[in-house]
Design a protein around this motif. Sequence first.
Motif, PDB file in Angstrom:
ATOM      1  N   ILE A  61      40.285  38.003  40.028  1.00  0.00           N
ATOM      2  CA  ILE A  61      39.398  39.114  40.384  1.00  0.00           C
ATOM      3  C   ILE A  61      37.947  38.662  40.379  1.00  0.00           C
ATOM      4  O   ILE A  61      37.176  38.982  41.290  1.00  0.00           O
ATOM      5  CB  ILE A  61      39.606  40.285  39.414  1.00  0.00           C
ATOM      6  N   ARG A  62      37.557  37.879  39.359  1.00  0.00           N
ATOM      7  CA  ARG A  62      36.175  37.396  39.310  1.00  0.00           C
ATOM      8  C   ARG A  62      35.857  36.516  40.512  1.00  0.00           C
ATOM      9  O   ARG A  62      34.782  36.607  41.102  1.00  0.00           O
ATOM     10  CB  ARG A  62      35.960  36.638  38.001  1.00  0.00           C
TER      11      ARG A  62
ATOM     12  N   LEU B 124      46.661  37.652  43.753  1.00  0.00           N
ATOM     13  CA  LEU B 124      45.728  38.563  44.411  1.00  0.00           C
ATOM     14  C   LEU B 124      45.406  38.078  45.828  1.00  0.00           C
ATOM     15  O   LEU B 124      44.874  36.976  46.013  1.00  0.00           O
ATOM     16  CB  LEU B 124      44.440  38.639  43.586  1.00  0.00           C
ATOM     17  N   PRO B 125      45.719  38.869  46.860  1.00  0.00           N
ATOM     18  CA  PRO B 125      45.505  38.432  48.245  1.00  0.00           C
ATOM     19  C   PRO B 125      44.082  38.722  48.737  1.00  0.00           C
ATOM     20  O   PRO B 125      43.880  39.349  49.776  1.00  0.00           O
ATOM     21  CB  PRO B 125      46.542  39.255  49.015  1.00  0.00           C
ATOM     22  N   LEU B 126      43.094  38.240  47.986  1.00  0.00           N
ATOM     23  CA  LEU B 126      41.690  38.441  48.359  1.00  0.00           C
ATOM     24  C   LEU B 126      40.999  37.090  48.463  1.00  0.00           C
ATOM     25  O   LEU B 126      41.174  36.232  47.589  1.00  0.00           O
ATOM     26  CB  LEU B 126      40.966  39.302  47.315  1.00  0.00           C
ATOM     27  N   ALA B 127      40.208  36.912  49.498  1.00  0.00           N
ATOM     28  CA  ALA B 127      39.452  35.671  49.650  1.00  0.00           C
ATOM     29  C   ALA B 127      38.339  35.603  48.616  1.00  0.00           C
ATOM     30  O   ALA B 127      37.886  36.633  48.091  1.00  0.00           O
ATOM     31  CB  ALA B 127      38.871  35.588  51.061  1.00  0.00           C
ATOM     32  N   ALA B 128      37.888  34.413  48.334  1.00  0.00           N
ATOM     33  CA  ALA B 128      36.794  34.230  47.392  1.00  0.00           C
ATOM     34  C   ALA B 128      35.532  34.926  47.901  1.00  0.00           C
ATOM     35  O   ALA B 128      35.216  34.881  49.095  1.00  0.00           O
ATOM     36  CB  ALA B 128      36.521  32.748  47.176  1.00  0.00           C
TER      37      ALA B 128
ATOM     38  N   ARG C 198      36.265  34.986  28.775  1.00  0.00           N
ATOM     39  CA  ARG C 198      37.007  33.785  29.186  1.00  0.00           C
ATOM     40  C   ARG C 198      37.165  33.710  30.699  1.00  0.00           C
ATOM     41  O   ARG C 198      37.190  32.615  31.276  1.00  0.00           O
ATOM     42  CB  ARG C 198      38.390  33.785  28.540  1.00  0.00           C
ATOM     43  N   ALA C 199      37.273  34.853  31.347  1.00  0.00           N
ATOM     44  CA  ALA C 199      37.430  34.882  32.800  1.00  0.00           C
ATOM     45  C   ALA C 199      36.117  34.619  33.533  1.00  0.00           C
ATOM     46  O   ALA C 199      36.122  34.514  34.757  1.00  0.00           O
ATOM     47  CB  ALA C 199      38.013  36.225  33.239  1.00  0.00           C
ATOM     48  N   GLY C 200      35.019  34.530  32.800  1.00  0.00           N
ATOM     49  CA  GLY C 200      33.745  34.187  33.417  1.00  0.00           C
ATOM     50  C   GLY C 200      32.876  35.351  33.819  1.00  0.00           C
ATOM     51  O   GLY C 200      31.918  35.180  34.574  1.00  0.00           O
TER      52      GLY C 200
ATOM     53  N   LEU D 288      35.065  38.453  43.697  1.00  0.00           N
ATOM     54  CA  LEU D 288      33.802  39.190  43.737  1.00  0.00           C
ATOM     55  C   LEU D 288      32.659  38.316  44.243  1.00  0.00           C
ATOM     56  O   LEU D 288      32.565  37.131  43.896  1.00  0.00           O
ATOM     57  CB  LEU D 288      33.450  39.709  42.336  1.00  0.00           C
ATOM     58  N   ARG D 289      31.798  38.916  45.020  1.00  0.00           N
ATOM     59  CA  ARG D 289      30.559  38.239  45.397  1.00  0.00           C
ATOM     60  C   ARG D 289      29.651  38.156  44.172  1.00  0.00           C
ATOM     61  O   ARG D 289      29.794  38.940  43.230  1.00  0.00           O
ATOM     62  CB  ARG D 289      29.867  38.995  46.523  1.00  0.00           C
ATOM     63  N   PRO D 290      28.713  37.216  44.142  1.00  0.00           N
ATOM     64  CA  PRO D 290      27.773  37.157  43.020  1.00  0.00           C
ATOM     65  C   PRO D 290      27.122  38.521  42.784  1.00  0.00           C
ATOM     66  O   PRO D 290      26.714  39.195  43.736  1.00  0.00           O
ATOM     67  CB  PRO D 290      26.749  36.117  43.477  1.00  0.00           C
ATOM     68  N   ASP D 291      27.083  38.936  41.531  1.00  0.00           N
ATOM     69  CA  ASP D 291      26.563  40.233  41.106  1.00  0.00           C
ATOM     70  C   ASP D 291      27.483  41.379  41.509  1.00  0.00           C
ATOM     71  O   ASP D 291      27.070  42.536  41.541  1.00  0.00           O
ATOM     72  CB  ASP D 291      25.142  40.488  41.624  1.00  0.00           C
ATOM     73  N   GLY D 292      28.754  41.063  41.807  1.00  0.00           N
ATOM     74  CA  GLY D 292      29.746  42.104  42.065  1.00  0.00           C
ATOM     75  C   GLY D 292      30.266  42.674  40.759  1.00  0.00           C
ATOM     76  O   GLY D 292      30.226  42.024  39.707  1.00  0.00           O
ATOM     77  N   LEU D 293      30.796  43.882  40.806  1.00  0.00           N
ATOM     78  CA  LEU D 293      31.200  44.620  39.610  1.00  0.00           C
ATOM     79  C   LEU D 293      32.712  44.734  39.507  1.00  0.00           C
ATOM     80  O   LEU D 293      33.402  45.001  40.490  1.00  0.00           O
ATOM     81  CB  LEU D 293      30.584  46.022  39.638  1.00  0.00           C
ATOM     82  N   PHE D 294      33.213  44.554  38.284  1.00  0.00           N
ATOM     83  CA  PHE D 294      34.631  44.743  37.970  1.00  0.00           C
ATOM     84  C   PHE D 294      34.751  45.852  36.934  1.00  0.00           C
ATOM     85  O   PHE D 294      34.073  45.838  35.900  1.00  0.00           O
ATOM     86  CB  PHE D 294      35.201  43.442  37.405  1.00  0.00           C
ATOM     87  N   VAL D 295      35.610  46.838  37.205  1.00  0.00           N
ATOM     88  CA  VAL D 295      35.879  47.930  36.262  1.00  0.00           C
ATOM     89  C   VAL D 295      37.388  48.084  36.153  1.00  0.00           C
ATOM     90  O   VAL D 295      38.083  48.181  37.171  1.00  0.00           O
ATOM     91  CB  VAL D 295      35.255  49.266  36.727  1.00  0.00           C
TER      92      VAL D 295
END
Length: 299
Positions: free
Chosen positions: A133-134, A104-108, A190-192, A137-144
């Motif tokens: 993906i986790r 995934l080419p996304l920064a932390a 498991r992914a947190g 995401l910024r803290p309190d970011g959403l994954f769907v």
Amino acid sequence: MSAAPPQIFDRALLAARLDRAWRGGGDRPGADFLLRRAADELAERLVLVKRAFAVAVDAGAPGPHAAAALAARSGGGSTLRLAPTAVSAGSGGFSVAVGDLERLPLAAESADLVVSLLALHQVNDLPGAMIQIRRALRPDGLFVAALAGGDTLTELRQSLTIAESEISGGVSPRVAPFADARALGGLLQRAGFALPVVDVDSLVARYADLFALMHDLRAFGAANALTERSRKPLRRAVLARAAEVYAKRFADPDGRLRATFETVWLTGWAPHESQPKPLRPGSATARLADALKPREGDR
């Protein structure tokens, strides 16, 4: 050093088939009905989330449907589509980059919302992809996410298995294995991800015959891409027998054939101190037995 995950899918072949499917808009209009349905469902789910997302990412969906839904949402913000191939990228109110879900080419902590529609069930390292993906995401970011569930194409799998075993005396993997909802919920944890939620949506589509179904799968770029697939073309006799089995076992009274598509929806949040947390074991201030005692006046 951890072992490399098994290579279940030929990712290069998947990309090539998506390129072919989306080049020129596809050769079978309507074959993307599952993706359109998932994008509509995504839009409805996000309406229920009463917050704005400054940076939203569509991670790996086969077509631009999810990115379009994100770009059209209320509250503004920017949308980035990580397309699996340049041909399938699309355009319209969002930025586009070509990226692989396995790298995934996304920064932390660079996104507030990450969605993935009908893509994660075809990665070789699903736990690793979800961890990436986790972290993005910024803290309190959403994954769907929406993934193909275990009952998807069960009729096709059974028909091909019976036909090939009868005629060839053996079976080659023809339909990808799909995880069930319980297993996917465990992977979220498991992914947190915090506050994990899993639910299932089933759709039964109907086709004139087996070949119409297989045509739709090819037109959507979803034909067999298993690493252990047979490299020999499926014999005509096997296809003909599979069509007979399918028609005998899975036809409605009008003769049309049922095809099950199960979608497992996953929702999770990047952890944040403001989120509700379960009580520690042993921290209760009242006994369950006392709570269950009948109160005065109860019968």
